[in-house]
Design an enzyme around this catalytic site. Structure first.
Site, mmCIF file in Angstrom:
data_model
loop_
_atom_site.group_PDB
_atom_site.id
_atom_site.type_symbol
_atom_site.label_atom_id
_atom_site.label_comp_id
_atom_site.label_asym_id
_atom_site.label_seq_id
_atom_site.Cartn_x
_atom_site.Cartn_y
_atom_site.Cartn_z
ATOM 1 N N ASN A 1 -22.328 32.852 23.002
ATOM 2 C CA ASN A 1 -21.238 31.930 22.683
ATOM 3 C C ASN A 1 -20.329 32.651 21.696
ATOM 4 O O ASN A 1 -20.645 32.760 20.517
ATOM 5 C CB ASN A 1 -21.813 30.639 22.065
ATOM 6 C CG ASN A 1 -20.720 29.709 21.567
ATOM 7 O OD1 ASN A 1 -19.541 29.894 21.904
ATOM 8 N ND2 ASN A 1 -21.089 28.719 20.768
ATOM 9 N N LYS B 1 -17.504 31.792 20.615
ATOM 10 C CA LYS B 1 -16.674 30.881 19.797
ATOM 11 C C LYS B 1 -15.207 31.354 19.814
ATOM 12 O O LYS B 1 -14.769 31.884 20.824
ATOM 13 C CB LYS B 1 -17.234 30.783 18.379
ATOM 14 C CG LYS B 1 -18.744 30.504 18.376
ATOM 15 C CD LYS B 1 -19.275 30.137 17.038
ATOM 16 C CE LYS B 1 -20.785 30.062 17.110
ATOM 17 N NZ LYS B 1 -21.367 29.143 16.183
ATOM 18 N N HIS C 1 -21.664 21.141 22.401
ATOM 19 C CA HIS C 1 -21.993 22.010 21.261
ATOM 20 C C HIS C 1 -21.755 21.238 19.961
ATOM 21 O O HIS C 1 -20.813 20.439 19.868
ATOM 22 C CB HIS C 1 -21.130 23.279 21.297
ATOM 23 C CG HIS C 1 -21.611 24.328 20.344
ATOM 24 N ND1 HIS C 1 -21.326 24.269 19.002
ATOM 25 C CD2 HIS C 1 -22.387 25.422 20.528
ATOM 26 C CE1 HIS C 1 -21.900 25.315 18.395
ATOM 27 N NE2 HIS C 1 -22.553 26.025 19.300
ATOM 28 N N GLU D 1 -20.475 22.074 17.255
ATOM 29 C CA GLU D 1 -19.137 22.268 16.662
ATOM 30 C C GLU D 1 -18.103 21.400 17.382
ATOM 31 O O GLU D 1 -17.133 20.952 16.776
ATOM 32 C CB GLU D 1 -18.767 23.764 16.689
ATOM 33 C CG GLU D 1 -19.544 24.534 15.617
ATOM 34 C CD GLU D 1 -19.731 26.018 15.883
ATOM 35 O OE1 GLU D 1 -19.081 26.564 16.788
ATOM 36 O OE2 GLU D 1 -20.551 26.621 15.175
ATOM 37 N N GLU E 1 -30.296 23.165 20.291
ATOM 38 C CA GLU E 1 -29.718 23.851 19.134
ATOM 39 C C GLU E 1 -29.771 22.940 17.917
ATOM 40 O O GLU E 1 -28.868 22.091 17.746
ATOM 41 C CB GLU E 1 -28.258 24.207 19.408
ATOM 42 C CG GLU E 1 -28.049 25.169 20.542
ATOM 43 C CD GLU E 1 -26.790 26.009 20.334
ATOM 44 O OE1 GLU E 1 -26.898 27.227 20.361
ATOM 45 O OE2 GLU E 1 -25.706 25.433 20.115
ATOM 46 N N GLY F 1 -25.872 29.308 12.669
ATOM 47 C CA GLY F 1 -25.143 30.131 11.703
ATOM 48 C C GLY F 1 -25.736 30.159 10.302
ATOM 49 O O GLY F 1 -25.096 30.643 9.372
ATOM 50 N N SER G 1 -29.206 30.800 15.164
ATOM 51 C CA SER G 1 -29.536 31.972 14.340
ATOM 52 C C SER G 1 -30.464 32.986 15.010
ATOM 53 O O SER G 1 -31.225 33.677 14.329
ATOM 54 C CB SER G 1 -30.141 31.516 13.005
ATOM 55 O OG SER G 1 -29.151 30.885 12.228
#
Ligand code: PEP
Length: 253
Positions: free
Chosen positions: A11, A13, A101, A103, A170, A176, A214
């Site tokens: 991904n 991003k 996702h 985000e 996730e 992250g 991560s």
């Protein structure tokens, strides 16, 4: 370690440019050799929309596919400034799409909206990588299983094409941050997701379920004992072809 197909999904991003094509070539060169000698791996790189057409025109491969990272829920054209729908992504060459996702959820995607997006992506025969996961506060309140159950139930239509769905677990607190779940608890979560999916959709098989959060070339070896993991969704580390390749290599060490 099983012989099953494993997914390594990047991904990217909001990163990458035309010159990132060289990273894709590097990953491809590695995989051609590696897949012959070792296991079968499917590589999917979910890149910014602006790069999909360029990459898919310049590069054709059975091992690496290009995907998108989100779409608008409307199936047809419309007055939605700044938006792109699943059909448009399909037309520029995307084969896969990440939906749900954390985000994107943070930017306003609800379970109901994600359900519409999944439906519209599946109508375009895109493969959907559907992300689910609990926040840190939900984890410490011991809500992980109920959150996952709700995300699975409320975002997936009972009549969907099961062959085109991949689930990615996730945990939001892991994305992250460098933190990963404990292996025993992760194994239970994977079993739960697969059983829950089968129960909801009344099917005997579960789609592939990936882990994301991560993942890097050092901690990847920790996941090898969980046979239920069908692959990985990799954010930060997928932007470097070296790190991405090392993750695959180290997984099989
Ligand atoms: C992600 O954004 O899907 C992700 C897993 O990110 P990271 O690997 O950087 O935690």
């Amino acid at each position: 370690m099983t012989n099953k197909l494993k997914y390594f999904v990047g991904n990217w991003k909001m990163f990458g440019s035309f010159s990132s094509l060289k990273n894709i070539y590097r990953i491809h060169r590695f995989c051609v050799k590696f897949n012959k000698a070792r296991k079968k791996n499917k590589i999917i790189l979910c890149v910014p929309n602006t790069l999909i057409y360029f990459f898919t025109k310049k590069f054709r491969s059975k091992i690496i596919s290009i995907g998108a990272q989100n779409c608008h829920h409307h199936q047809t054209k419309g007055s939605f400034t700044g938006s792109v729908n699943a059909k448009m992504l399909k037309n520029v060459g995307a084969k896969y799409i990440i939906l749900g996702h954390s985000e994107s959820r943070h930017e306003g995607d609800t379970n109901q909206l994600i359900k519409k997006k999944i439906k519209s992506a599946l109508n375009q025969q895109l493969y959907v990588i559907f992300c689910i996961g609990e926040t840190y506060s939900e984890k410490i309140r011991k809500k992980t299983f109920s959150v996952l159950k709700n995300q699975l139930k409320s975002s997936m239509d009972k009549k969907i094409n099961l062959n085109n769905i991949i689930i990615a677990y996730e945990p939001v607190w892991s994305i992250g941050t460098g933190k990963i779940p404990k292996i025993d608890s992760l194994r239970n979560i994977f079993r739960f997701i697969k059983n829950e999916f089968k129960k909801n959709l009344k099917t005997k098989t579960s789609p592939p379920v990936l882990y994301g959060g991560s993942v890097n070339d050092k901690n990847i070896t920790k996941f090898t004992s969980i046979l239920e993991i069908d692959g990985f969704l990799i954010g930060g580390a997928s932007r470097s072809s070296k790190k991405f390749i090392d993750i695959i290599k180290n997984y099989y060490k």
